[in-house]
Design a protein around this motif. Structure first.
Motif, mmCIF file in Angstrom:
data_model
loop_
_atom_site.group_PDB
_atom_site.id
_atom_site.type_symbol
_atom_site.label_atom_id
_atom_site.label_comp_id
_atom_site.label_asym_id
_atom_site.label_seq_id
_atom_site.Cartn_x
_atom_site.Cartn_y
_atom_site.Cartn_z
ATOM 1 N N ALA A 452 0.846 -1.199 0.000
ATOM 2 C CA ALA A 452 0.000 0.000 0.000
ATOM 3 C C ALA A 452 0.879 1.245 0.000
ATOM 4 O O ALA A 452 2.038 1.213 0.437
ATOM 5 C CB ALA A 452 -0.924 -0.003 1.212
ATOM 6 N N TYR A 453 0.311 2.332 -0.514
ATOM 7 C CA TYR A 453 0.973 3.641 -0.489
ATOM 8 C C TYR A 453 -0.035 4.637 0.055
ATOM 9 O O TYR A 453 -1.141 4.771 -0.474
ATOM 10 C CB TYR A 453 1.420 4.053 -1.887
ATOM 11 N N ARG A 454 0.317 5.310 1.113
ATOM 12 C CA ARG A 454 -0.605 6.215 1.798
ATOM 13 C C ARG A 454 -0.051 7.627 1.766
ATOM 14 O O ARG A 454 1.033 7.885 2.294
ATOM 15 C CB ARG A 454 -0.800 5.741 3.237
ATOM 16 N N GLU A 455 -0.768 8.542 1.128
ATOM 17 C CA GLU A 455 -0.346 9.943 1.134
ATOM 18 C C GLU A 455 -1.095 10.647 2.253
ATOM 19 O O GLU A 455 -2.315 10.814 2.195
ATOM 20 C CB GLU A 455 -0.637 10.622 -0.205
ATOM 21 N N ASP A 456 -0.363 11.050 3.269
ATOM 22 C CA ASP A 456 -0.927 11.591 4.500
ATOM 23 C C ASP A 456 -0.812 13.113 4.505
ATOM 24 O O ASP A 456 0.291 13.661 4.452
ATOM 25 C CB ASP A 456 -0.171 10.993 5.690
ATOM 26 N N HIS A 457 -1.957 13.774 4.581
ATOM 27 C CA HIS A 457 -1.978 15.233 4.637
ATOM 28 C C HIS A 457 -2.253 15.740 6.043
ATOM 29 O O HIS A 457 -2.579 16.905 6.220
ATOM 30 C CB HIS A 457 -3.039 15.784 3.687
ATOM 31 N N GLY A 458 -2.189 14.880 7.026
ATOM 32 C CA GLY A 458 -2.455 15.295 8.404
ATOM 33 C C GLY A 458 -3.841 14.875 8.844
ATOM 34 O O GLY A 458 -4.010 13.881 9.548
ATOM 35 N N ASN A 459 -4.866 15.614 8.404
ATOM 36 C CA ASN A 459 -6.235 15.255 8.776
ATOM 37 C C ASN A 459 -6.948 14.526 7.640
ATOM 38 O O ASN A 459 -8.163 14.336 7.684
ATOM 39 C CB ASN A 459 -7.033 16.506 9.169
ATOM 40 N N TRP A 460 -6.198 14.084 6.653
ATOM 41 C CA TRP A 460 -6.775 13.467 5.460
ATOM 42 C C TRP A 460 -5.689 12.684 4.733
ATOM 43 O O TRP A 460 -4.550 13.139 4.673
ATOM 44 C CB TRP A 460 -7.344 14.586 4.592
ATOM 45 N N ALA A 461 -6.002 11.502 4.240
ATOM 46 C CA ALA A 461 -5.004 10.706 3.532
ATOM 47 C C ALA A 461 -5.688 9.782 2.531
ATOM 48 O O ALA A 461 -6.849 9.429 2.707
ATOM 49 C CB ALA A 461 -4.175 9.888 4.511
ATOM 50 N N TYR A 462 -4.965 9.447 1.488
ATOM 51 C CA TYR A 462 -5.465 8.484 0.505
ATOM 52 C C TYR A 462 -4.549 7.265 0.486
ATOM 53 O O TYR A 462 -3.332 7.398 0.464
ATOM 54 C CB TYR A 462 -5.507 9.100 -0.899
ATOM 55 N N THR A 463 -5.137 6.084 0.486
ATOM 56 C CA THR A 463 -4.354 4.850 0.447
ATOM 57 C C THR A 463 -4.546 4.143 -0.882
ATOM 58 O O THR A 463 -5.674 3.782 -1.235
ATOM 59 C CB THR A 463 -4.763 3.906 1.592
ATOM 60 N N THR A 464 -3.471 3.982 -1.628
ATOM 61 C CA THR A 464 -3.487 3.172 -2.845
ATOM 62 C C THR A 464 -3.083 1.756 -2.466
ATOM 63 O O THR A 464 -1.998 1.535 -1.934
ATOM 64 C CB THR A 464 -2.510 3.739 -3.887
ATOM 65 N N VAL A 465 -3.972 0.810 -2.705
ATOM 66 C CA VAL A 465 -3.747 -0.587 -2.341
ATOM 67 C C VAL A 465 -3.257 -1.343 -3.568
ATOM 68 O O VAL A 465 -3.942 -1.388 -4.600
ATOM 69 C CB VAL A 465 -5.044 -1.220 -1.804
ATOM 70 N N PHE A 466 -2.063 -1.920 -3.485
ATOM 71 C CA PHE A 466 -1.494 -2.695 -4.594
ATOM 72 C C PHE A 466 -1.945 -4.151 -4.468
ATOM 73 O O PHE A 466 -1.881 -4.741 -3.388
ATOM 74 C CB PHE A 466 0.031 -2.632 -4.575
ATOM 75 N N ALA A 467 -2.378 -4.727 -5.573
ATOM 76 C CA ALA A 467 -2.869 -6.102 -5.537
ATOM 77 C C ALA A 467 -2.554 -6.807 -6.846
ATOM 78 O O ALA A 467 -2.423 -6.174 -7.899
ATOM 79 C CB ALA A 467 -4.373 -6.125 -5.274
ATOM 80 N N PHE A 468 -2.428 -8.122 -6.761
ATOM 81 C CA PHE A 468 -2.255 -8.984 -7.931
ATOM 82 C C PHE A 468 -3.433 -9.955 -8.003
ATOM 83 O O PHE A 468 -4.026 -10.306 -6.976
ATOM 84 C CB PHE A 468 -0.971 -9.813 -7.830
ATOM 85 N N GLU A 469 -3.737 -10.385 -9.233
ATOM 86 C CA GLU A 469 -4.638 -11.526 -9.361
ATOM 87 C C GLU A 469 -3.976 -12.733 -8.698
ATOM 88 O O GLU A 469 -2.776 -12.940 -8.845
ATOM 89 C CB GLU A 469 -4.871 -11.876 -10.838
ATOM 90 N N LYS A 470 -4.767 -13.538 -7.993
ATOM 91 C CA LYS A 470 -4.217 -14.764 -7.435
ATOM 92 C C LYS A 470 -3.873 -15.730 -8.568
ATOM 93 O O LYS A 470 -4.557 -15.759 -9.596
ATOM 94 C CB LYS A 470 -5.229 -15.428 -6.508
ATOM 95 N N PRO A 471 -2.840 -16.533 -8.419
ATOM 96 C CA PRO A 471 -2.518 -17.540 -9.447
ATOM 97 C C PRO A 471 -3.719 -18.448 -9.692
ATOM 98 O O PRO A 471 -4.347 -18.945 -8.758
ATOM 99 C CB PRO A 471 -1.347 -18.310 -8.821
ATOM 100 N N GLY A 472 -4.050 -18.648 -10.953
ATOM 101 C CA GLY A 472 -5.178 -19.493 -11.308
ATOM 102 C C GLY A 472 -6.527 -18.803 -11.234
ATOM 103 O O GLY A 472 -7.551 -19.416 -11.560
ATOM 104 N N HIS A 473 -6.551 -17.551 -10.818
ATOM 105 C CA HIS A 473 -7.803 -16.795 -10.741
ATOM 106 C C HIS A 473 -7.820 -15.729 -11.834
ATOM 107 O O HIS A 473 -6.780 -15.233 -12.265
ATOM 108 C CB HIS A 473 -7.951 -16.124 -9.378
ATOM 109 N N THR A 474 -9.030 -15.363 -12.251
ATOM 110 C CA THR A 474 -9.184 -14.334 -13.275
ATOM 111 C C THR A 474 -10.224 -13.320 -12.816
ATOM 112 O O THR A 474 -11.336 -13.682 -12.431
ATOM 113 C CB THR A 474 -9.648 -14.935 -14.612
ATOM 114 N N VAL A 475 -9.852 -12.060 -12.842
ATOM 115 C CA VAL A 475 -10.773 -10.968 -12.533
ATOM 116 C C VAL A 475 -11.321 -10.436 -13.845
ATOM 117 O O VAL A 475 -10.563 -10.131 -14.771
ATOM 118 C CB VAL A 475 -10.074 -9.845 -11.746
ATOM 119 N N MET A 476 -12.637 -10.338 -13.930
ATOM 120 C CA MET A 476 -13.313 -9.821 -15.124
ATOM 121 C C MET A 476 -13.880 -8.439 -14.806
ATOM 122 O O MET A 476 -15.033 -8.310 -14.383
ATOM 123 C CB MET A 476 -14.423 -10.774 -15.551
ATOM 124 N N PRO A 477 -13.083 -7.391 -14.945
ATOM 125 C CA PRO A 477 -13.558 -6.062 -14.554
ATOM 126 C C PRO A 477 -14.639 -5.546 -15.485
ATOM 127 O O PRO A 477 -14.651 -5.831 -16.685
ATOM 128 C CB PRO A 477 -12.291 -5.206 -14.642
#
Length: 524
Positions: A452-477
């Motif tokens: 994860a990457y969290r940009e912290d502004h003090g009273n507010w922050a955004y978290t970017t969550v890094f993820a991979f497809e699991k082996p053998g799994h397929t995500v159909m967005p």
């Protein structure tokens, strides 16, 4: 402490009943196949569906809806709990030369930001920018201090939920509630996996019993017409089933309410005009109490709220069975009016688009006056998922899921990642997983969170969550709602060629480098 309530229904009347009673719920549609649920229950009972009583039917469907949403949240919580890797936290307001964190940026700061730079802007801004206070500060080229911790280490300070610099939904316009003054509450920090109680998940179903037959929604004008003609001058019973599940314990409480409804002797002309409103087509029994149909009801014996689709007395009793006081669910101030989706009274200047009327404020929605001098979306912060696909042989990252943002949203028409405001009662990772499924059909059971990457502004922050497809799994967005024009797998090399959300354009080089580094690590 306020306990969050999740309503497993998109019914506006049900939500309005709760809101008027001081409870602003999180909306999560169950997508239950109702005929299949009834057939399964009947088969287990050794009877036909026709032999099920109306009381049994509404209870079966209410529980099926609540259980479906419970499982969806269970999948989110399990994926979040299984997260591995590190969380990098950036503190741009602590960088040398950035200036006083609480000050409003100078005009020179603003001119350095492209006109479309508004990941936290109001829906009005579109791609042409908005108020100066809404334009995200551009920290590119700044030497930002960072810390690195295991991903499950509690974040210090305010803004623990995260916030919207890389794709927050400043899409659904809203305002703060009784507990939403712009500060992060304890329940949002706890997360689904650590709360001792809640959130509560409420499933509901209603049916009308008339002349011995169970009537649900007519769906067509012809069916509604036939029913309304038969009902005039007569009486029937409206049954509403409820199922309440405590997510923390898995405990379940069930019940049903009913009321006798006496109809007036309305005319054929009344019927045709009523059908023309569209109201009776998608409500149980082909009538409403709180809408156009209310004038044709002469009297009620029993629970009036149950006729609307949600019995407050029954819901309160079920909460009590789970050891929860009803007043612990209150999160709306007395006299507070439910804000319309377009609370700012403006449209996108670029497209003339407005937020869909179905978009309503949910717990966690609202603006934060950030320490950086701008406004950001998400009372508990916000977060999103950057999902990557790896080559089955080399393990190298080949594609990521990108969201083409709806024109009415902030920086509409740009590309970012699916995500949004963190709801009450969930962590930043849980919020990102929930939002990415709701918006982009990223199924949490098919992915693994790796950082994860969290940009912290003090009273507010955004978290970017890094993820991979699991082996053998397929995500159909796919675009699951109207907050996206399209959702697609984009080649890793193609990403910088897209018209990116301002903050995503700034962060993409480091995000790609981190994905490549994680992909090269030994198999997890």
């Amino acid at each position: 402490m306020t306990i969050p309530l999740i309503l497993a229904s998109k019914s506006v009347p049900r939500r309005n009943v709760l809101y008027s009673a001081g409870v602003c719920p999180t909306i999560r549609v169950s997508h239950v196949d109702e005929p299949a649920a009834l057939e399964h229950a009947a088969e287990q009972a050794g009877v036909s569906v026709d032999e099920l009583s109306v009381n049994q039917r509404v209870m079966i469907l209410a529980e099926a809806k609540a259980q479906a949403v419970y499982q969806a949240y269970r999948n989110v919580a399990d994926a979040a709990a299984a997260a591995t890797g590190e969380r990098v936290t950036a503190y741009p307001l602590k960088a040398v030369g950035v200036g006083d964190a609480g000050s409003v940026p100078s005009s020179s700061d603003l001119t350095a930001v492209p006109a479309s730079a508004s990941s936290s802007a109001s829906p009005a801004s579109g791609v042409t920018g908005g108020k100066a206070s809404d334009i995200t500060r551009d920290f590119s080229g700044v030497d930002v201090p960072t810390t690195v911790e295991p991903i499950h280490t509690p974040a210090d300070g305010a803004g623990k939920g995260g916030s919207g610099v890389n794709g927050t939904d400043a899409d659904d316009t809203g305002s703060t509630g009784a507990n939403g003054s712009g500060t992060n509450n304890a329940s949002a920090i706890q997360g689904l996996t650590t709360a001792a109680v809640g959130p509560l998940i409420l499933g509901c179903d209603s049916m009308f019993l008339f002349n011995g037959e169970c009537h649900g929604k007519p769906h067509s004008a012809d069916v509604a017409r036939e029913r309304l003609r038969a009902m005039r001058g007569h009486s029937g019973e409206l049954w509403t089933g409820h199922c309440l599940i405590d997510f923390a314990t898995g405990r379940v409480a069930r019940g049903a309410s009913h009321a006798i409804v006496h109809f007036s002797d309305y005319s054929d002309r009344d019927i045709e005009r009523y059908i023309a409103t569209g109201e009776p087509l998608e409500v149980a029994g082909s009538f409403t109490l709180e809408g156009f149909g209310g004038a044709f009801i002469d009297g009620i014996e029993g629970d009036p709220h149950g006729i609307i689709g949600l019995s407050l007395p029954l819901a309160r009793r079920l909460a009590g069975e789970l050891g929860v006081e009803w007043t612990d669910l209150w999160n709306v101030a007395r006299g507070e009016h439910d804000p319309a989706p377009k609370a700012d009274g403006v449209t996108s200047s670029a497209s003339g688009s407005v937020p869909p009327k179905e978009n309503v404020r949910q717990p966690g929605d609202g603006w934060i006056d950030c320490d950086c001098g701008r406004r950001h979306w998400g009372l508990n912060g916000a977060s999103g998922v950057l999902l990557a696909r790896r080559d089955a042989v080399t393990g190298k990252v080949t594609h990521v899921v990108m969201q083409h943002r709806a024109l009415w949203s902030a920086e509409g028409g740009t590309w970012g990642i699916p995500g949004g405001a963190t709801a009450d009662g969930e962590s930043a990772i849980e919020g990102a997983l929930r939002e990415s499924y709701e918006e982009a059909n990223i199924t949490p059971e098919d992915i693994e969170v790796v950082g994860a990457y969290r940009e912290d502004h003090g009273n507010w922050a955004y978290t970017t969550v890094f993820a991979f497809e699991k082996p053998g799994h397929t995500v159909m967005p796919r675009a699951n709602d109207d907050e996206s024009m399209e959702i697609e797998w984009v080649s890793i090399d193609e990403v910088p060629n897209r018209k990116l959300l301002t903050a995503m354009r700034t962060d993409w080089p480091r995000f790609r480098a981190r994905l490549d580094t994680i992909a090269e690590e030994p198999a997890r």
